[in-house]
Write a protein that holds these residues in place. Sequence first.
Motif, PDB file in Angstrom:
ATOM      1  N   GLN A 108      70.091  26.213  33.577  1.00  0.00           N
ATOM      2  CA  GLN A 108      69.732  27.020  34.687  1.00  0.00           C
ATOM      3  C   GLN A 108      68.298  27.376  35.044  1.00  0.00           C
ATOM      4  OE1 GLN A 108      71.742  27.769  37.271  1.00  0.00           O
ATOM      5  NE2 GLN A 108      73.307  26.927  36.315  1.00  0.00           N
ATOM      6  N   ALA A 109      67.512  27.252  33.881  1.00  0.00           N
ATOM      7  CA  ALA A 109      66.079  27.869  33.733  1.00  0.00           C
ATOM      8  C   ALA A 109      65.328  27.244  32.610  1.00  0.00           C
ATOM      9  CB  ALA A 109      65.839  29.344  34.004  1.00  0.00           C
ATOM     10  N   PHE A 110      63.972  27.036  32.750  1.00  0.00           N
ATOM     11  CA  PHE A 110      63.229  26.988  31.834  1.00  0.00           C
ATOM     12  C   PHE A 110      62.251  27.885  31.455  1.00  0.00           C
ATOM     13  CE2 PHE A 110      64.075  22.618  33.566  1.00  0.00           C
ATOM     14  CZ  PHE A 110      64.819  21.825  32.268  1.00  0.00           C
ATOM     15  N   HIS A 111      61.729  28.042  30.022  1.00  0.00           N
ATOM     16  CA  HIS A 111      60.813  28.807  29.814  1.00  0.00           C
ATOM     17  C   HIS A 111      59.734  28.018  28.601  1.00  0.00           C
ATOM     18  CE1 HIS A 111      58.910  32.730  28.357  1.00  0.00           C
ATOM     19  NE2 HIS A 111      58.971  32.159  27.246  1.00  0.00           N
ATOM     20  N   GLN A 112      58.551  28.557  28.673  1.00  0.00           N
ATOM     21  CA  GLN A 112      57.497  27.802  27.525  1.00  0.00           C
ATOM     22  C   GLN A 112      56.789  28.891  27.314  1.00  0.00           C
ATOM     23  OE1 GLN A 112      55.173  24.720  29.556  1.00  0.00           O
ATOM     24  NE2 GLN A 112      54.151  24.466  27.417  1.00  0.00           N
ATOM     25  N   GLY A 113      56.850  29.125  25.822  1.00  0.00           N
ATOM     26  CA  GLY A 113      55.690  30.215  25.234  1.00  0.00           C
ATOM     27  C   GLY A 113      55.729  29.952  23.648  1.00  0.00           C
ATOM     28  N   GLN A 114      54.946  30.898  23.224  1.00  0.00           N
ATOM     29  CA  GLN A 114      55.080  30.898  21.652  1.00  0.00           C
ATOM     30  C   GLN A 114      56.264  31.789  20.938  1.00  0.00           C
ATOM     31  OE1 GLN A 114      50.886  32.103  20.836  1.00  0.00           O
ATOM     32  NE2 GLN A 114      50.425  29.999  21.234  1.00  0.00           N
ATOM     33  N   HIS A 138      45.533  26.895  16.795  1.00  0.00           N
ATOM     34  CA  HIS A 138      46.262  26.870  17.950  1.00  0.00           C
ATOM     35  C   HIS A 138      47.691  26.702  17.652  1.00  0.00           C
ATOM     36  CE1 HIS A 138      43.029  27.517  20.711  1.00  0.00           C
ATOM     37  NE2 HIS A 138      42.528  26.297  20.207  1.00  0.00           N
ATOM     38  N   ARG A 139      48.715  27.606  18.033  1.00  0.00           N
ATOM     39  CA  ARG A 139      49.988  27.644  18.013  1.00  0.00           C
ATOM     40  C   ARG A 139      50.691  26.813  19.252  1.00  0.00           C
ATOM     41  NH1 ARG A 139      52.952  32.941  16.720  1.00  0.00           N
ATOM     42  NH2 ARG A 139      54.793  31.594  16.802  1.00  0.00           N
ATOM     43  N   ARG A 140      51.317  25.727  19.156  1.00  0.00           N
ATOM     44  CA  ARG A 140      51.887  24.977  20.105  1.00  0.00           C
ATOM     45  C   ARG A 140      52.985  25.721  20.804  1.00  0.00           C
ATOM     46  NH1 ARG A 140      52.244  18.709  19.641  1.00  0.00           N
ATOM     47  NH2 ARG A 140      51.841  19.135  21.901  1.00  0.00           N
ATOM     48  N   ALA A 141      52.947  25.737  22.074  1.00  0.00           N
ATOM     49  CA  ALA A 141      54.026  26.448  22.949  1.00  0.00           C
ATOM     50  C   ALA A 141      55.358  25.830  22.760  1.00  0.00           C
ATOM     51  CB  ALA A 141      53.502  26.580  24.464  1.00  0.00           C
TER      52      ALA A 141
END
Length: 77
Positions: A27-33, A11-14
């Motif tokens: 201003q914002a957040f994003h979580q992803g690979q 599994h690749r960690r986000a």
Amino acid sequence: MSWIRTLLSPHRRARHYAWVDSRGLCQAFHQGQQPPTGPQWVQVHECRLSWLQRPLPSAARVAPVVTQPRTGHPLPA
């Protein structure tokens, strides 16, 4: 049977990203690979809601990994 494959596959960690505006405010957040597109996004160690509308702490940023290009020349003795 596909659930076995998901358990055994690596599994690749986000990763976490914060969008910083021109004033340096988060201003914002994003979580992803995959990293989001745009120069305003910076990788951070974690996302904290208390950072929104405030300057991003310098300790929150992940230091970019700098790799040296391989030239193919042997090292001098």
